[in-house]
Design a protein around this motif. Structure first.
Motif, PDB file in Angstrom:
ATOM      1  N   SER A   1      -6.709  -6.586  -0.242  1.00 47.29           N
ATOM      2  CA  SER A   1      -7.280  -6.194   1.043  1.00 47.29           C
ATOM      3  C   SER A   1      -7.438  -7.408   1.953  1.00 47.29           C
ATOM      4  O   SER A   1      -7.578  -8.534   1.483  1.00 47.29           O
ATOM      5  CB  SER A   1      -8.639  -5.524   0.831  1.00 47.29           C
TER       6      SER A   1
ATOM      7  N   SER B   1       0.058  -7.542   3.894  1.00 48.10           N
ATOM      8  CA  SER B   1       0.247  -6.441   2.946  1.00 48.10           C
ATOM      9  C   SER B   1       1.324  -6.725   1.910  1.00 48.10           C
ATOM     10  O   SER B   1       1.704  -5.830   1.160  1.00 48.10           O
ATOM     11  CB  SER B   1       0.605  -5.153   3.697  1.00 48.10           C
TER      12      SER B   1
ATOM     13  N   ASN C   1       1.587   4.005  -3.126  1.00 49.91           N
ATOM     14  CA  ASN C   1       1.285   5.426  -2.985  1.00 49.91           C
ATOM     15  C   ASN C   1       2.537   6.290  -3.119  1.00 49.91           C
ATOM     16  O   ASN C   1       2.498   7.365  -3.719  1.00 49.91           O
ATOM     17  CB  ASN C   1       0.607   5.693  -1.646  1.00 49.91           C
TER      18      ASN C   1
ATOM     19  N   TYR D   1       0.831  -1.207   0.000  1.00 54.57           N
ATOM     20  CA  TYR D   1       0.000   0.000   0.000  1.00 54.57           C
ATOM     21  C   TYR D   1       0.867   1.259   0.000  1.00 54.57           C
ATOM     22  O   TYR D   1       0.682   2.162  -0.806  1.00 54.57           O
ATOM     23  CB  TYR D   1      -0.925  -0.005   1.218  1.00 54.57           C
TER      24      TYR D   1
END
Length: 731
Positions: free
Chosen positions: A701, A535, A464, A460
């Protein structure tokens, strides 16, 4: 800091000096330090020069290393012999704005035994320019004076957990100084009045004994070497490269190696070096060690002896065979045209005897064709290379007439007979990820694509911070190594990396529908320790091969797209299933963040194969002929069809008195959660309660449902309508 309180340095070349007084490490052992100049504005450090202790001239490098010291007692002070470093910073590198902050990075490493892996134990930083605190920078200084000259103690810290807790591992005491590089202008000789003619006296005749003595003295004076170096002309730096009255600089080696090689380049019809062979192996043959080298290109190659541009090709072989001038090397094709900056992008492989490999040296050569004149040669001891780690290296060798050095860009992987086994993954040794091809022809193609793969522990934040920025930052940097005597620490592998250890493929061809069939192997201990966590993800970044090589360097610029496959516990469960022993085929993995579209105007996708390696001598999936018969794993199991990764998770709510009854009621209205309603993440229903559960889960997710509890405070309707938050939750 206000620019009005800073000196005018925008148009000045600066000199930053570090002198290490002493050091102290908390644990006994052998240590060395690596010092490098870092900037927030640029990643191009090619114009920085450095002069180290005992070296009378500057070299084109931005980092230097000390000698090794032994800390025998934790309370004792140790001193380095190679302790002084002077960095030349070019004009414009330091500027009075908020974007050109420059600092010194000091990294401490343990000195490994030969063939072992060094370990970074700590680091510290010092702000070179501007200075945020003491010592303050002098605004008005006389020419030749220091902007600051300051002695301070730097703490060396190391991060010991994912919570960013830092521990003290040592300290060093240094003197730092910053000054302007002054131009040394040679003085013109004083004018003297014309001399009147003087009648020369007739010399007296000397005896033969005196004439013999004079001749001997004159001969001794002519043979005596000069004791001082004369002032050199000023260069583009605004100063001379060496100080006045220092010993003469050792001569650089000649441009050409001075001999011919027996190898020939590959013929045009032989294309095996441009693609992965069906015989590709993850490990070496029995009794052997194997070195795979991708030769990307070179820059600043010398011209031929007759002054013509060379037609370069690459050669990789052992030093033993090179010394014997034996024709055993693996070669590339020649460049398409005469050039000093060829681009190859070819894979070659050489094998060594396993018993003697650690004493052998890998030799990489660039030669001219058809003269077969050797243009440059680099020698790397194989013991410096950590097995199964892919190195991305810029090999730099200064030669006469090319002070910036002849540069060759390579990716090197050393392979032994067996894969390493680590405690972090007792049930498997590696993850193999084979990237197959783009599955539909592209509408607009800009050339072959290089695919870079890595295992990311925190997808994640990586997405980003790295993949969604504009422009995107390049995911691969070349580690610069200076020859002819590279330091072993130049090949040390960082013990941890939040961005993983990137692996580079050969360019995928043809342009309209790139095909790679490239088998990546992830067997680094750090990669395996972070796989199959909530993750974690396998990330693929795509780069245009034509944009990587320029006339000056090979450099990844910015990815034109990326793909991601989750490596969570669900994926581990799929890969350990009996049906996945030979691998899982994954189709329809989207290429995100790209302007490319297929000829149908849709988002392009790639196909992959994932397989857990449980044996220490595996075959590659490339050799598998029945790939289409492998079981398929659907990452996007939505009944309506294609599932966009930008869509939210869709949640359902249910109330049940029976934990085994998980029939869900679908509500489409947007609602929000009252702050007094508590929600607890659970894997499955654990008792009578209201539950929020994902109906369609994004691949990246967590597979959780949420239990709304504390029912004693609410009746059934109050609980239901107290949940006023969206059932379309983004996690």
């Amino acid at each position: 800091m206000d620019a009005s309180t800073l000196p005018r340095v925008n148009d000045k070349a600066l000199e930053f000096e570090v002198n290490i007084k002493d050091a102290q490490f908390n644990l006994e052992g052998k240590y060395f330090l690596r010092l490098s100049v870092q900037s927030l504005h640029t990643k191009d450090y090619s114009k920085i020069k450095i002069k180290e202790s005992g070296v009378p001239y500057f070299e084109n490098r931005y980092e230097g290393e000390t000698d090794t010291v032994a800390q025998k007692e934790s309370t004792a002070m140790v001193k380095f012999r190679e302790k002084q470093f002077i960095f030349r910073l070019p004009k414009g590198f330091c500027m009075n704005d908020k974007n050109h902050d420059v600092h010194l990075l000091v990294e401490a490493f343990t000195r490994p035994k030969i063939g072992a892996k060094g370990r970074k134990v700590g680091e510290g930083k010092f702000a070179i320019y501007p200075r945020p605190n003491a010592p303050r920078i002098k605004v008005n200084v006389e020419p030749g004076d220091d902007f600051y000259n300051y002695t301070d103690v730097m703490s060396l810290l190391r991060t010991v957990s994912t919570d960013s807790v830092q521990m003290h591992c040592g300290r060093i005491r240094c003197t730092y100084a910053l000054r302007e590089v002054l131009t040394v202008k040679p003085k013109s000789p004083p004018k003297s009045p014309p001399k009147s003619p003087v009648k020369k006296p007739v010399p007296k005749q000397k005896s033969p004994e005196l004439r013999e003595k004079d001749d001997k003295n004159r001969s001794n004076r002519l043979e005596a070497p000069p004791t001082h170096r004369t002032i050199t002309p000023t260069d583009s730096w605004g100063g001379d490269n060496v100080s006045i009255n220092v010993p003469a600089t050792p001569p650089l080696p000649p441009q050409l190696e001075g001999r011919k090689i027996p190898e020939d380049p590959l013929q045009d019809k032989d294309r095996h070096s441009f693609e992965i062979s069906k015989n590709y192996r993850h490990v070496a043959l029995k009794g052997k060690e194997q070195i795979d080298v991708i030769l990307h290109g070179a820059s600043n190659l010398p011209t031929t002896p007759d002054g013509q541009l060379p037609v370069p090709f690459g050669v990789v072989k052992s030093k033993t065979d090179d010394d014997k001038n034996v024709k055993t090397g693996a070669t590339t094709h020649t460049s398409l045209r005469p050039t000093t900056a060829p681009s190859w992008e070819e894979l070659v492989t050489v094998n060594f005897e396993e018993k003697t490999a650690t004493d052998e040296v890998l030799t990489i050569i660039a030669a001219d064709y058809p003269s077969k004149e050797m243009l440059v040669k680099y020698e790397i001891p194989i013991s410096y290379l950590q097995p199964f780690h892919q190195y991305h290296l810029e090999l730099v060798k200064p030669v006469k007439g090319i002070p910036n050095g002849v540069r060759t860009y390579v990716t090197i992987t050393r392979k032994t007979m067996h894969l390493p086994k680590d405690p972090s993954s007792p049930d498997y040794l590696a993850l193999e990820a084979t990237l197959r091809s783009v599955q539909k022809p592209l509408q607009t193609a800009k050339g072959p694509l290089i695919a870079v793969a890595r295992v990311i522990p925190d997808y994640y934040n990586y997405k980003n911070n790295q993949l969604l920025t504009n422009p995107r930052s390049a995911g691969v940097t070349m580690n610069s190594v200076t020859f002819p005597n590279p330091h072993p620490s130049s090949f040390s592998v960082p013990p941890r990396s939040m961005h993983g250890y990137p692996q580079i493929s050969l360019p995928g061809r043809p342009d309209v529908q790139p095909e790679w069939n490239h088998p990546y192997l992830f067997c680094e201990e750090r990669d395996k320790a972070t796989m199959f966590t909530p993750s974690a993800a396998l990330v693929l970044e795509y780069y245009e091969a034509s944009a990587a090589m320029s006339d000056h360097f090979w450099k990844m610029v910015s990815p034109v797209g990326f793909s991601a496959v989750p490596l969570d516990k669900d994926m581990y469960k799929e890969l350990t299933n009996n049906r996945a022993k030979q691998g899982l085929r994954i189709d329809g993995v989207p290429i995100q963040g790209t302007e490319y579209v297929t000829i149908e105007g849709k988002q392009p996708t790639v196909g992959m194969i994932l397989r857990l390696i449980t044996t220490n001598n595996p075959d590659s999936m490339v050799s598998t002929s029945n790939v289409d018969n492998l079981p398929e794993l659907n990452l996007f199991p939505e009944p309506q069809g294609y599932y966009r990764t930008t869509s939210p998770d869709i949640m359902l709510i249910t109330h049940t008195d029976d934990p085994t009854n998980t029939t869900m009621q679908d509500y489409s209205q947007d609602i929000t959660v009252d702050s007094q309603v508590l929600m607890e993440p659970v894997r499955e229903p654990v008792g009578p309660a209201y539950y929020l559960q994902k109906k369609v889960k994004r691949p990246m997710s967590p597979p959780l449902m949420y239990r709304v509890y504390d029912l004693a405070r609410y009746d059934e309707n109050q609980v239901f309508y107290g949940i006023s938050a969206s059932l379309h939750a983004n996690h």
